[in-house]
Design an enzyme around this catalytic site. Structure first.
Site, short mmCIF file in Angstrom:
data_model
loop_
_atom_site.label_atom_id
_atom_site.label_comp_id
_atom_site.label_asym_id
_atom_site.label_seq_id
_atom_site.Cartn_x
_atom_site.Cartn_y
_atom_site.Cartn_z
N HIS A 26 0.76 -1.29 0.08
CA HIS A 26 0.02 0.08 0.18
C HIS A 26 0.83 1.27 0.01
O HIS A 26 0.53 2.56 -0.28
CB HIS A 26 -0.78 0.07 1.16
CG HIS A 26 -2.27 0.49 1.07
ND1 HIS A 26 -3.13 0.49 -0.23
CD2 HIS A 26 -3.32 0.84 1.77
CE1 HIS A 26 -4.30 0.75 -0.08
NE2 HIS A 26 -4.54 0.85 1.15
N ASN A 74 -7.05 6.16 3.87
CA ASN A 74 -8.32 6.45 3.52
C ASN A 74 -8.72 7.74 3.84
O ASN A 74 -10.04 8.28 3.80
CB ASN A 74 -9.38 5.42 4.39
CG ASN A 74 -9.27 5.55 6.00
OD1 ASN A 74 -8.06 6.13 6.50
ND2 ASN A 74 -9.97 4.83 6.89
N ASP A 99 -0.85 2.10 -5.24
CA ASP A 99 -0.85 0.70 -5.79
C ASP A 99 -2.32 0.26 -6.32
O ASP A 99 -3.29 0.99 -6.27
CB ASP A 99 -0.93 -0.25 -4.40
CG ASP A 99 -1.80 0.19 -3.38
OD1 ASP A 99 -2.07 1.41 -3.13
OD2 ASP A 99 -2.46 -0.43 -2.89
N ASN A 120 -9.41 3.05 -1.18
CA ASN A 120 -9.80 3.99 0.00
C ASN A 120 -9.14 5.27 -0.51
O ASN A 120 -9.82 6.40 -0.16
CB ASN A 120 -9.75 3.47 1.21
CG ASN A 120 -10.80 2.32 1.59
OD1 ASN A 120 -11.85 2.22 0.98
ND2 ASN A 120 -10.56 1.37 2.44
#
Length: 193
Positions: A26, A74, A99, A120
């Site tokens: 991530h 997020n 990603d 997100n």
């Protein structure tokens, strides 16, 4: 758009803050932002009004703001929208580096707008900018093996074989950002894809 007429761009590497996330799938956006910072010989400083680490530089003759939001993925949109407002930057000059589960490991793709594919960070940016029409540098991480939950997969470190390739692919993604900045979307896509 030529370099002479191109306005500033905001390149946002997406990731999660903290050492426990540093080497996870991530966080490839942060990795690419760090490579770009090395290339321009700059250092990130905290931009208090946006809650992001920020570096102002020139890349291929163009003013570029390279940012890493200090929030969790997020909530990335808050920092991105605050930076865009502070620097009077239209969404069309925002480049999110992230990603991408829907691309095979190591594939780099460029696109403008589109869906968030369950990402997100992208969802947060789209909501905060009130548009999906910003540029994306998509770094393929592939799908999780078996029945592994994608949310767990993206927060895991790369596998041992992948780790050997990650530095090269991060450099390629940084090259893709530079192509996008210097050539614009379609010529950069034609050269990259």
């Amino acid at each position: 758009m030529t370099e002479a007429t191109a306005g500033p761009a905001l390149v946002v590497g997406l990731g999660n803050p903290g050492p426990e996330y540093e080497r996870t799938r991530h966080n490839v956006g942060f990795m690419v932002a760090d490579v770009l910072a090395e290339r321009v010989g700059g250092r990130f400083t905290v931009h208090k009004k946006s809650g992001a680490d920020l570096l102002e530089a020139r890349l291929d003759g163009r003013k570029v703001l390279i940012a890493k939001p200090r929030t969790y993925m997020n909530l990335s949109g808050r920092s991105v929208a605050a930076l865009a407002r502070f620097f009077s930057m239209p969404a069309s000059e925002v480049i999110a580096v992230h990603d991408e589960l829907d691309l095979p490991f190591g594939a780099i793709r460029l696109k403008l707008g589109g869906g968030e594919g369950g990402h997100n960070g992208l969802r947060s940016i789209s909501q905060a900018l009130t548009t999906k029409d910003y540029l994306r540098v998509r770094f393929g991480i592939g799908r999780p093996p078996g029945r592994q939950d994608p949310a767990d997969y993206v927060l895991k470190p790369f596998s041992a074989p992948e780790r050997k390739e990650v530095p090269v692919i991060v450099e390629q993604a940084a090259d893709a950002v530079e192509l996008l900045l210097s050539m614009g979307l379609e010529p950069a896509q034609n050269q990259l894809h």
